[in-house]
Design an enzyme around this catalytic site. Structure first.
Site: not given
Ligand code: ADQ
Length: 453
Positions: A351, A157
């Site tokens: 990211d 991921h």
């Molecule tokens: P993350 O680093 O956690 O995930 P991201 O893809 O931005 O990052 O978010 C994943 C989920 O978490 C989204 O559905 C988002 O809405 C939710 N989220 C993020 N911040 C939040 C907040 N403040 N409050 C509530 N919900 C929040 C990892 C990788 C990413 C990749 C994902 C999926 O780091 O690059 O996109 O996995 O593969």
């Protein structure tokens, strides 16, 4: 259809009388789980006297959730230590923040063997196994060593850095050798796939590695946003803006998300484009994550100070430029906030994908969509061609991107949004999961599978 076995560090076990957990892998795999029998295996999120043992089993419909505990020592070595303290910074190109300790490396591999040991008795011969993310690079090899002959896929991921950077990881070739026990490896973008393929080849392994950019259920998120925008929290937010344009940032509190640089970019906007002073509000939501890792505590202090300084310097008696929240806000409520925002500000330093950027686009009102300012180092930048791309290392470039977004005419915002939403509808979460599983099934057909570890 073969049973699907998902392995991930955390398992979204449904809890009675609690709302189902939103976000993350559970949302991405919803369709895949709805259409077949599945077993989802991983860490319970709890620590206990020892790691592993018989999993705790919960079955809901066609999906069985099986979880094991970690000992406090393994939590420290495997999770806080090697996964979050070494691999996370390395894979996000931040070697300066990475700390290698031999005992953590050993703990990480021991926990993966314990995972394999607890999972093996639950497996059926015709299962298809799909392992997720950097916590489990060694798992396929541990499963093979325990006799598993099933097809095994792996999805990363997060980004994968170029080989010279990856080489900084002591024993990196051992990880690659263990990963090479998989039949198919997926990464988020073509460049991540090519970096990972190069590393594997460099170590003498020729496993197929392909890009499978993760998607979201855009229509569903749009419906959620439309509903939430009429809810109490979104109305409170909209009323409190007094007609000012909302710039919205939503992240986990993580150094990969570029939050200090983002705040400096916002400060540069107020300095260099004074016409926006008093006319914009930045709301940054960033709940604390990994609070027991030292770098994350330092980051929080830095952000508290920065937000305070910007407000002190630029604020007025009736205007607070930065609203800074480390409290968690439910994802459904955030959907409404995205819809109210004039600008989505998503500026990670690096990211894998960044689903917040995609959710911002999905949440917009088609008649009057907001504009997205996006880091060129987010995987999502490959797909969202309508975004204003910025280099997150340069606060001035962020400021220029914000200014361009704030002054963009509605016709241009609509044109950019129309292209992006079409991309999101095509590459849904369901299409991502089915695409990966179809490719994994295909590999089993074409050629004999990899043997033991
Ligand atoms: P993350 O680093 O956690 O995930 P991201 O893809 O931005 O990052 O978010 C994943 C989920 O978490 C989204 O559905 C988002 O809405 C939710 N989220 C993020 N911040 C939040 C907040 N403040 N409050 C509530 N919900 C929040 C990892 C990788 C990413 C990749 C994902 C999926 O780091 O690059 O996109 O996995 O593969």
């Amino acid at each position: 259809m073969a049973r699907l076995v998902i392995v991930s560090n955390r398992v979204p076990v449904p809890r009675p009388r609690e709302r189902p957990q939103a976000g993350g892998l559970a949302v991405a795999l919803k369709e895949a789980l709805a259409t077949r029998e599945a077993l989802w295996f991983g860490w319970s999120g709890q620590t206990a006297s020892h790691t592993g043992g018989s999993p705790e089993i919960v079955t809901v419909g066609q999906t069985t959730y099986a979880t094991i505990d970690l000992s406090s020592e393994d939590y420290r070595l495997y999770y806080t230590g090697f996964a979050n303290g070494m691999l996370w910074p390395l894979l996000h190109y931040r070697m300066g923040l990475a700390e290698f300790r031999r005992e953590e490396w050993e703990g990480y591999r021991r926990v993966n063997r314990a995972f394999a040991h607890s999972l093996t008795p639950l497996l059926r011969d015709d299962d298809v196994i799909w392992v997720h993310d950097f916590h489990h690079f060694p798992l396929a090899a541990a499963l093979r060593a325990a006799g598993a002959k099933q097809r095994i896929g792996f999805f990363l991921h997060v980004p994968f850095p170029p080989l010279p950077l990856f080489r900084a990881l002591p024993q990196g070739n051992i990880l690659l050798r263990e990963l090479a026990s998989c039949d198919l490896i997926g990464a988020q973008t073509p460049s991540d796939a090519s970096n990972l393929r190069d590393a594997l080849r460099g170590a003498g392994f020729d496993v197929p590695v392909h890009p499978f950019p993760i998607g979201i259920e855009a229509e569903e998120f749009a419906r959620e946003a439309e509903k939430a925008v009429r809810g109490q929290d979104a109305r409170r937010l909209a009323d409190s803006l007094s007609g000012r344009a909302l710039i919205l940032g939503v992240d986990r509190l993580d150094y990969s998300k570029g939050l200090p640089q983002r705040l400096r970019g916002f400060a540069a906007l107020l300095r260099r484009f004074p016409e926006h002073r008093g006319r914009v509000t930045l709301l940054q939501v960033a709940p604390v994550s990994r609070g027991d890792v030292v770098q994350y505590r330092a980051l929080r202090r830095e952000l508290d100070e920065l937000a305070g300084r910007i407000n002190g310097e630029h604020g007025d008696i009736d205007w607070v430029p930065v609203r800074w929240m480390t409290r968690a806000v439910p994802r459904a409520t955030l959907a409404g906030f995205h819809r109210i925002a004039r600008v989505g500000l998503v500026t990670p330093m690096r990211d894998g994908m960044n689903l917040v950027a995609k959710e911002f686009v999905a949440a917009q009102d088609p008649a009057d969509p907001g504009a997205l300012v996006l880091s060129c180092f987010a995987g999502a930048a490959d797909e969202l061609k309508g975004a204003i791309l910025v280099n997150p290392h340069d606060p001035d470039e962020i400021a220029e991107g914000l200014n361009a977004a704030l002054v963009m005419p509605a016709s241009e915002r609509r044109a950019r949004w129309t292209g992006d939403i079409a991309v999101l509808r095509r590459n849904s979460a369901a299409a991502w999961a089915e695409g990966f599983l179809a490719a994994l099934a295909q590999i089993g057909q074409d050629a004999p599978r990899a043997g033991g570890a």
